[in-house]
Design a protein around this motif. Structure first.
Motif, PDB file in Angstrom:
ATOM      1  N   SER A  32       8.486  -5.235  -2.618  1.00  0.00           N
ATOM      2  CA  SER A  32       7.740  -4.062  -3.101  1.00  0.00           C
ATOM      3  C   SER A  32       8.691  -2.936  -3.495  1.00  0.00           C
ATOM      4  O   SER A  32       8.447  -2.216  -4.474  1.00  0.00           O
ATOM      5  CB  SER A  32       6.762  -3.569  -2.028  1.00  0.00           C
ATOM      6  N   TRP A  33       9.780  -2.776  -2.724  1.00  0.00           N
ATOM      7  CA  TRP A  33      10.743  -1.712  -3.025  1.00  0.00           C
ATOM      8  C   TRP A  33      11.578  -2.049  -4.256  1.00  0.00           C
ATOM      9  O   TRP A  33      11.922  -1.160  -5.052  1.00  0.00           O
ATOM     10  CB  TRP A  33      11.635  -1.462  -1.818  1.00  0.00           C
ATOM     11  N   ALA A  55      13.319   2.453   4.301  1.00  0.00           N
ATOM     12  CA  ALA A  55      12.367   1.437   4.753  1.00  0.00           C
ATOM     13  C   ALA A  55      13.128   0.395   5.567  1.00  0.00           C
ATOM     14  O   ALA A  55      14.057  -0.238   5.056  1.00  0.00           O
ATOM     15  CB  ALA A  55      11.665   0.778   3.565  1.00  0.00           C
ATOM     16  N   MET A  56      12.724   0.196   6.812  1.00  0.00           N
ATOM     17  CA  MET A  56      13.520  -0.656   7.700  1.00  0.00           C
ATOM     18  C   MET A  56      12.703  -1.093   8.907  1.00  0.00           C
ATOM     19  O   MET A  56      11.602  -0.579   9.145  1.00  0.00           O
ATOM     20  CB  MET A  56      14.745   0.118   8.181  1.00  0.00           C
ATOM     21  N   GLY A  57      13.238  -2.013   9.668  1.00  0.00           N
ATOM     22  CA  GLY A  57      12.638  -2.393  10.935  1.00  0.00           C
ATOM     23  C   GLY A  57      13.212  -1.564  12.068  1.00  0.00           C
ATOM     24  O   GLY A  57      14.219  -0.878  11.909  1.00  0.00           O
ATOM     25  N   HIS A  58      12.559  -1.646  13.224  1.00  0.00           N
ATOM     26  CA  HIS A  58      13.111  -1.029  14.429  1.00  0.00           C
ATOM     27  C   HIS A  58      14.327  -1.827  14.881  1.00  0.00           C
ATOM     28  O   HIS A  58      15.296  -1.282  15.406  1.00  0.00           O
ATOM     29  CB  HIS A  58      12.043  -1.013  15.523  1.00  0.00           C
ATOM     30  N   ILE A  59      14.260  -3.130  14.657  1.00  0.00           N
ATOM     31  CA  ILE A  59      15.386  -4.027  14.894  1.00  0.00           C
ATOM     32  C   ILE A  59      15.553  -4.900  13.658  1.00  0.00           C
ATOM     33  O   ILE A  59      14.642  -5.010  12.835  1.00  0.00           O
ATOM     34  CB  ILE A  59      15.176  -4.931  16.136  1.00  0.00           C
ATOM     35  N   HIS A  60      16.728  -5.510  13.507  1.00  0.00           N
ATOM     36  CA  HIS A  60      16.892  -6.469  12.420  1.00  0.00           C
ATOM     37  C   HIS A  60      16.220  -7.775  12.828  1.00  0.00           C
ATOM     38  O   HIS A  60      16.411  -8.265  13.942  1.00  0.00           O
ATOM     39  CB  HIS A  60      18.361  -6.702  12.095  1.00  0.00           C
ATOM     40  N   TRP A  61      15.462  -8.334  11.919  1.00  0.00           N
ATOM     41  CA  TRP A  61      14.572  -9.450  12.251  1.00  0.00           C
ATOM     42  C   TRP A  61      15.286 -10.753  12.594  1.00  0.00           C
ATOM     43  O   TRP A  61      14.698 -11.639  13.206  1.00  0.00           O
ATOM     44  CB  TRP A  61      13.593  -9.696  11.100  1.00  0.00           C
ATOM     45  N   SER A  62      16.577 -10.885  12.212  1.00  0.00           N
ATOM     46  CA  SER A  62      17.277 -12.125  12.539  1.00  0.00           C
ATOM     47  C   SER A  62      18.405 -11.929  13.550  1.00  0.00           C
ATOM     48  O   SER A  62      18.635 -12.802  14.385  1.00  0.00           O
ATOM     49  CB  SER A  62      17.834 -12.787  11.268  1.00  0.00           C
ATOM     50  N   SER A  63      19.074 -10.792  13.516  1.00  0.00           N
ATOM     51  CA  SER A  63      20.172 -10.565  14.464  1.00  0.00           C
ATOM     52  C   SER A  63      19.713  -9.844  15.725  1.00  0.00           C
ATOM     53  O   SER A  63      20.377  -9.923  16.762  1.00  0.00           O
ATOM     54  CB  SER A  63      21.280  -9.741  13.806  1.00  0.00           C
ATOM     55  N   THR A  94       0.832  -1.205   0.000  1.00  0.00           N
ATOM     56  CA  THR A  94       0.000   0.000   0.000  1.00  0.00           C
ATOM     57  C   THR A  94       0.865   1.253   0.000  1.00  0.00           C
ATOM     58  O   THR A  94       0.611   2.218  -0.733  1.00  0.00           O
ATOM     59  CB  THR A  94      -0.923   0.008   1.238  1.00  0.00           C
ATOM     60  N   VAL A  95       1.910   1.242   0.821  1.00  0.00           N
ATOM     61  CA  VAL A  95       2.838   2.376   0.876  1.00  0.00           C
ATOM     62  C   VAL A  95       3.509   2.579  -0.479  1.00  0.00           C
ATOM     63  O   VAL A  95       3.508   3.681  -1.041  1.00  0.00           O
ATOM     64  CB  VAL A  95       3.900   2.151   1.970  1.00  0.00           C
ATOM     65  N   ALA A  96       4.109   1.522  -1.016  1.00  0.00           N
ATOM     66  CA  ALA A  96       4.839   1.624  -2.279  1.00  0.00           C
ATOM     67  C   ALA A  96       3.914   2.041  -3.425  1.00  0.00           C
ATOM     68  O   ALA A  96       4.337   2.746  -4.353  1.00  0.00           O
ATOM     69  CB  ALA A  96       5.514   0.295  -2.601  1.00  0.00           C
ATOM     70  N   ASN A  97       2.660   1.645  -3.353  1.00  0.00           N
ATOM     71  CA  ASN A  97       1.669   1.988  -4.376  1.00  0.00           C
ATOM     72  C   ASN A  97       1.401   3.493  -4.434  1.00  0.00           C
ATOM     73  O   ASN A  97       0.873   3.987  -5.427  1.00  0.00           O
ATOM     74  CB  ASN A  97       0.367   1.231  -4.086  1.00  0.00           C
ATOM     75  N   PRO A 138      11.732 -10.376   3.501  1.00  0.00           N
ATOM     76  CA  PRO A 138      11.242 -10.277   2.120  1.00  0.00           C
ATOM     77  C   PRO A 138      10.015  -9.387   1.930  1.00  0.00           C
ATOM     78  O   PRO A 138       9.901  -8.702   0.905  1.00  0.00           O
ATOM     79  CB  PRO A 138      10.918 -11.736   1.760  1.00  0.00           C
ATOM     80  N   SER A 139       9.091  -9.389   2.894  1.00  0.00           N
ATOM     81  CA  SER A 139       7.885  -8.563   2.753  1.00  0.00           C
ATOM     82  C   SER A 139       8.206  -7.081   2.693  1.00  0.00           C
ATOM     83  O   SER A 139       7.404  -6.282   2.208  1.00  0.00           O
ATOM     84  CB  SER A 139       6.918  -8.826   3.919  1.00  0.00           C
TER      85      SER A 139
END
Length: 386
Positions: A114-115, A158-166, A88-91, A109-110
């Motif tokens: 889109s980016w 575009a990013m997370g507040h934290i990295h999703w794996s580390s 929705t954002v990228a659109n 990936p999500s």
């Protein structure tokens, strides 16, 4: 309320060591019962009032708005997934050739595809900020690299507040200040942080915040939330559903077609947002998360994880320093001597559930976890090291 004694709210057997909320949270008993009640209600649809299409959704938006410190609940949209919110954002963003969109290395990936599609379409640059190779001050240096990457050509970060794996913690306040300087949008994926780590829209002022709802927000799979700031007030939704239009609550007048959307983020709400089963489960979940508070959850996880992280480092694992990682979720790089497949088997034999994500073994804890859970994981690692 003793925040450290919440396991009775869940149905997790004593022999199970579940350190994997970052993958899929367990329902606590109130959420489970809300789902059962909703399924039974659907058996008698003639008892479901038309107001149930709207009023519970409003309450849900109000609760999520409170959680992330938003005054206008109509800036919240209920969505199906993080990918729906990001799409929705990228659109609603147009780029110029030569502009760039900044992402983090190995982003979920999500929050990548889109980016990639958007930058390809406009012949713009997808700029990936790599994690530093060094293990010394990696989090600090990564944050510095992000700030240095933002320039006058940056349209979006575009990013997370934290990295999703580390679990690396990003300084969103500093990043927001830099994006303001260069008139770039800041889009946050809060799927792995909101609910367990304090987040304030008033403080950070993102242009959008997207959250999957089935992890730290304890909703069912297939639900999520989005905050859309003023930049998106007049954008185009991904779909045209009947509930997004003005006066849609007047069911007898639905064929008096309405050109106007409801204000703010209501235009972006997914179709069938009044899902009687999902919404009731989500409400039960958010009520409890608000009662716990993200601050108390993070404090509990800090108490558990700091000692465990120290022991794991002593066993040869790399974990980001405590000041630059979250405490409810963190990744560890195993010693090279560990046979991964053998380690997975040892974990399974001991009823330990974690995630393997890229180079990391990801541990994620919550209020139902105790020191014993980390002790069990550490025992398994010691067996693998032998």
């Amino acid at each position: 309320m003793d925040i450290s004694k919440q396991k009775d709210l869940f149905d997790i057997p004593e022999h199970i060591c579940f350190l994997n909320t970052a993958s899929l949270s367990p329902s606590f008993k109130a959420v489970e019962q809300a789902g059962i009640d909703a399924v039974l209600q659907k058996s008698r649809p003639y008892l479901i009032p038309s107001s149930d299409f709207f009023d519970p959704v409003i309450e849900l938006k109000q609760k999520f708005a409170k959680l992330i410190e938003v005054d206008e609940y109509e800036r919240i949209a209920t969505i199906t997934s993080a990918s729906y919110g990001i799409a929705t954002v990228a659109n609603n963003i147009k780029l110029e050739p030569g502009q760039n969109v900044i992402l983090m290395q190995e982003q979920f990936p999500s929050n990548y595809y889109s980016w990639k599609k958007l930058t390809d379409h406009y012949q713009a640059e997808l700029k990936i900020v790599q994690a530093p190779k060094t293990k010394i001050n990696r989090g600090k240096l990564w944050n510095k690299a992000i700030l240095e990457a933002i320039d006058d050509n940056t349209a979006v970060v575009a990013m997370g507040h934290i990295h999703w794996s580390s679990g690396t913690l990003f300084n969103l306040k500093a990043i927001r200040e830099k994006t303001f300087q260069h008139k770039a949008l800041l889009i946050i994926d809060g799927s792995q942080s909101v609910g367990a780590l304090p987040f304030s829209v008033k403080e950070i002022q993102p242009d959008a915040l997207i959250c999957a709802g089935y992890k730290w927000l304890f909703g069912p799979y297939g639900c999520g939330y989005a905050y859309y700031g003023p930049y998106f007030d007049h954008g185009e939704p991904l779909e045209e559903n009947w509930t997004n239009r003005l006066d849609s609550h007047n069911l007898p007048d639905l064929t008096k077609y309405q050109n106007e959307y409801k204000p703010f983020a209501n235009r972006y709400v997914m179709g069938e947002s009044g899902s009687f089963i999902h919404v009731k489960m989500q409400l039960a979940a958010l009520k409890q998360v608000l009662l716990w508070t993200p601050e108390a959850i993070q404090d509990h996880c800090r108490t558990l994880s700091i000692k465990a992280a120290k022991e794991l480092r002593n066993l040869g694992c790399y974990i980001e320093i405590d000041a630059y990682r979250s405490h409810h979720l963190f990744g560890l790089e195993l010693p090279v001597s560990v046979d991964i497949e053998e380690f997975k088997k040892i974990l399974a034999d001991h009823g330990v559930f974690v995630s393997f994500r890229g180079a990391y073994v990801r541990l994620s804890c919550h209020l139902f976890n105790t020191k014993l859970d980390f002790d069990t994981f550490i025992t398994c690692l010691k067996l693998a090291l032998r």
